[in-house]
Design an enzyme around this catalytic site. Structure first.
Site, PDB file in Angstrom:
ATOM      1  N   LYS A 173     -23.728  -2.323 -30.411  1.00  0.00           N
ATOM      2  CA  LYS A 173     -24.240  -3.182 -31.486  1.00  0.00           C
ATOM      3  C   LYS A 173     -23.066  -3.885 -32.165  1.00  0.00           C
ATOM      4  O   LYS A 173     -22.069  -3.249 -32.513  1.00  0.00           O
ATOM      5  CB  LYS A 173     -24.953  -2.343 -32.530  1.00  0.00           C
ATOM      6  CG  LYS A 173     -26.402  -2.058 -32.210  1.00  0.00           C
ATOM      7  CD  LYS A 173     -26.965  -1.264 -33.358  1.00  0.00           C
ATOM      8  CE  LYS A 173     -28.460  -1.340 -33.426  1.00  0.00           C
ATOM      9  NZ  LYS A 173     -28.941  -0.672 -34.639  1.00  0.00           N
TER      10      LYS A 173
HETATM   11  C1  E4P Z   1     -32.218  -0.974 -35.402  1.00  0.00           C
HETATM   12  O1  E4P Z   1     -31.500  -1.359 -34.500  1.00  0.00           O
HETATM   13  C2  E4P Z   1     -31.926  -1.200 -36.818  1.00  0.00           C
HETATM   14  O2  E4P Z   1     -30.676  -0.702 -37.151  1.00  0.00           O
HETATM   15  C3  E4P Z   1     -33.005  -0.583 -37.677  1.00  0.00           C
HETATM   16  O3  E4P Z   1     -34.264  -0.961 -37.152  1.00  0.00           O
HETATM   17  C4  E4P Z   1     -32.889  -0.964 -39.148  1.00  0.00           C
HETATM   18  O4  E4P Z   1     -34.026  -0.518 -39.834  1.00  0.00           O
HETATM   19  P1  E4P Z   1     -34.102  -0.441 -41.436  1.00  0.00           P
HETATM   20  O5  E4P Z   1     -34.131  -1.821 -41.983  1.00  0.00           O
HETATM   21  O6  E4P Z   1     -35.366   0.310 -41.697  1.00  0.00           O
HETATM   22  O7  E4P Z   1     -32.871   0.308 -41.884  1.00  0.00           O
END
Ligand code: E4P
Length: 219
Positions: free
Chosen positions: A83
């Site tokens: 990521k």
């Molecule tokens: C996934 O890759 C993201 O990091 C995650 O869905 C973020 O979710 P949130 O906004 O509930 O923290």
């Protein structure tokens, strides 16, 4: 649409994967903090359970640092996807990692223009964050429609990974809008199985079956 689990809980991943094999998993520093465990060890365990892309998130803010951390994570397993945030440094890292054969998930995407740039940088996955847009009074799922159109117009190969999902309605909407993947928290995943009429139907069939057994015994 592929379904990923949005968690760093090995236990929840195991449970979900035993029901229907998961297509992948996304993690982030907040999710791993919730588990309070070593990140690399956790990722190793996840790769043994799920046969699909597993996202790992570096914490460096500069491209060089992201690439360095990303390369370390990538050593864990061939399914690890790195990521990077949707920033100029993140996009530099995206190009460098992609060039060295490591797949990238561009995270923290909040606009269609950002998704366009991520595709141009060669990202494998693009993660628009729906729930966080809803939190500031915008309609998060609309972003999926826009990105879908742009990616289709120009035949970008990057896959749209709907992230920051908060409800079963979100899952339904992104599926209707043509997201390639939804990454779903465990709680929402379990809710997707539920319908009151399913429970009511099971109860009724069971009650009738037991009634029949009693009547047969009387005969
Ligand atoms: C996934 O890759 C993201 O990091 C995650 O869905 C973020 O979710 P949130 O906004 O509930 O923290």
């Amino acid at each position: 649409m592929k379904i990923f689990l949005d968690t760093a809980s090995v236990e929840d991943i195991k449970t979900a994967n035993d029901i229907i094999p998961l297509d992948g998993v996304t993690t982030n520093p907040t999710l791993i903090m919730k588990e309070g465990r070593d990140y690399v060890q956790t990722l190793k365990e996840i790769t043994k359970i799920v046969n699909g892309p597993i996202s790992a998130e570096p914490v460096s803010l500069d491209a060089k640092g992201m690439v360095k951390e990303g390369k370390e994570f990538a050593k864990i397993h061939k399914n690890i996807v790195i990521k990077v945030p949707m920033t100029p440094e993140g996009m530099k890292a995206c190009r460098l990692l992609t060039k060295s054969g490591i797949k990238v998930n561009t995270t923290l995407v909040f606009s269609a223009n950002q998704a366009l740039l991520a595709a141009k940088a060669g990202t494998y996955l693009t993660s628009p964050f729906l729930g966080r847009l809803d939190d500031i009074g915008e309609k998060g799922t609309e972003l999926i429609r826009e990105i879908r159109q742009i990616y289709d117009n120009y035949r970008f190969k990057s896959q749209i990974l709907a992230a920051s999902i908060r409800s079963t309605d979100h899952v339904l909407e992104v599926a209707m809008m043509g997201a390639d993947i939804a990454t779903v928290p465990y709680k929402v995943y379990r809710q997707m199985f539920k319908h009151p009429l399913t429970d009511k139907g099971i109860k009724q069939f069971l009650d009738d079956w037991n009634k029949l057994q009693k009547e047969l015994k009387k005969k």
